[in-house]
Structure formats: structure tokens, C-alpha cells
Design an enzyme around this catalytic site. Sequence first.
Site, PDB file in Angstrom:
ATOM      1  N   LYS A   1       0.845  -1.198   0.000  1.00 33.45           N
ATOM      2  CA  LYS A   1       0.000   0.000   0.000  1.00 33.45           C
ATOM      3  C   LYS A   1       0.881   1.249   0.000  1.00 33.45           C
ATOM      4  O   LYS A   1       1.741   1.403   0.871  1.00 33.45           O
ATOM      5  CB  LYS A   1      -0.821   0.026   1.287  1.00 33.45           C
ATOM      6  CG  LYS A   1      -2.279  -0.272   1.109  1.00 33.45           C
ATOM      7  CD  LYS A   1      -2.898  -0.261   2.483  1.00 33.45           C
ATOM      8  CE  LYS A   1      -4.357  -0.017   2.445  1.00 33.45           C
ATOM      9  NZ  LYS A   1      -4.919   0.036   3.787  1.00 33.45           N
TER      10      LYS A   1
HETATM   11  C1  E4P Z   1      -8.362   0.453   3.728  1.00 31.95           C
HETATM   12  O1  E4P Z   1      -7.467   0.103   3.011  1.00 31.95           O
HETATM   13  C2  E4P Z   1      -8.205   1.470   4.767  1.00 31.95           C
HETATM   14  O2  E4P Z   1      -7.137   1.087   5.560  1.00 31.95           O
HETATM   15  C3  E4P Z   1      -9.414   1.626   5.627  1.00 31.95           C
HETATM   16  O3  E4P Z   1     -10.567   1.215   4.929  1.00 31.95           O
HETATM   17  C4  E4P Z   1      -9.541   2.969   6.276  1.00 31.95           C
HETATM   18  O4  E4P Z   1     -10.743   3.022   6.991  1.00 31.95           O
HETATM   19  P1  E4P Z   1     -11.081   4.191   8.026  1.00 31.95           P
HETATM   20  O5  E4P Z   1     -11.322   5.444   7.281  1.00 31.95           O
HETATM   21  O6  E4P Z   1     -12.306   3.709   8.743  1.00 31.95           O
HETATM   22  O7  E4P Z   1      -9.887   4.303   8.951  1.00 31.95           O
END
Ligand code: E4P
Length: 219
Positions: free
Chosen positions: A85
Site C-alpha cells: 500500500k
Molecule cells: C483500507 O485500506 C483502509 O485502511 C481503511 O478502509 C480505512 O478506513 P477508516 O477510514 O475507517 O480508517
Amino acid sequence: MKLWLDTADADELRAASRFGVISGVTTNPSLWAKAASGTDYREVVVEICSIIDGPISAECVAQDVDGLVEEARKIASWHPNIVVKIPLDENGLEAIYRVSKEGIKINTTLIFQPNQALLAAQAGATYVSPFVGRLDDISQEGMTVVGDIVDIFDRYNLPAQVLAASLRHPLHVIQAAQAGAHIATMPYAVFQAMFKHPLTDAGMQKFLEDARKAAKVRT
Ligand code: E4P
């Protein structure tokens, strides 16, 4: 639309994996801190890879391009199923371009508008992750961004997959599917809520009561 779990909690993942419908996982430093603070991120991610046999996203935190490239290579070496990521800013975009050419799969994270997704896709990212809930939090329509990205990718045959992220409730999952997202990643609580309907519970209770009554009449 594939269903992924958004977690760094191995126990949650084991519980969710028994239904055979979770085909990938996303983690991030905040989820790691919440689920397993003080542990080694590599160990957490490798354990997750042993539970789900599918794409597992693990996030880079380096600030500069060379640091991101080096970190992406290191994270990708932990397990063949790992997707690295990288957040979409100027440095992130350059790093995505450089490591994608090496065959490393990238999930571009922290996407909040279609241009970021268009750039990531053209730089070679495998996945783009628009954050729906965080846009909703600031009174913008997060799901509109998902739909816009899906339309643009379809129109130009871009192979990157749209991963609806930051989903906060079960309606978001339905809306992501309607918007054409390829994948929805969600917290365990949202996944559990997908099972539920009060009429299912009430209907099961009634069938049980009637079955007992019917059996009594027979005896
Ligand atoms: C996904 O890859 C993200 O890490 C995640 O969905 C972020 O979610 P949040 O906005 O609830 O922290």
C-alpha cells in the site's frame, strides 16, 4: 464484488474466514496499532497471509521516493500474496511507477478524488482505494467518487481494480456493489452486520415454535 476484511486482528480474521467469503485483507498502521500494538508488523502481516490465501495489503510509511521504493521491495518480499500500500501524493506516485515496473503489486491508498485514481492506474497500480467514510465524514459523497472512478476505468479500459475502502456500515457495502466497485474492504463489525435482518431472526423463531407445536400435536 469481492469482500475483503479491513483489519490487523488475526483472531477476527480467523472468525471471518470460516465462511469462505473473505478473499483478501487490507491493513494499515492504525489498524496494526489498534489490534496488535507493540508487535512486529512483518509478523502480523505474515500471520494474516497464513489465514487468508489472497491479496494482503501492507502499508509503507516512508516519506521520500527512495525510502518508499526500498520499503515496498522489503514488504513485498515477506510473502508472495502481499500487495504494497502506497498513499497517493507526489512521492507516492513516483514510487508506484518505479516499483510497479518491477512486478510489485500496489494498492494505492488515501484516494479521495478520481484524478488521484487515474494517475495511480496509469502509473501501474493494481488497486486504487477511494476512502468513502472519510469523505462522508467531511460532508462529501464518498460513494460518488467510487462510481466516478469505476466509470472512468471502464471507459478507458484501465485494468486497475477499484477497492471501496473506509466503509463504515452495511449500506456502504450495498452501495459499493451498486457503484461497480471490484472489491469492498470492511471492518469485521460491518461484515457481521451483512448477515443480519430482524425478520430473519423473528422468522426462525416462529418456525421453531411452530415445529415444536406440530411435533406435540403428533404425539
Ligand atoms: C483500507 O485500506 C483502509 O485502511 C481503511 O478502509 C480505512 O478506513 P477508516 O477510514 O475507517 O480508517
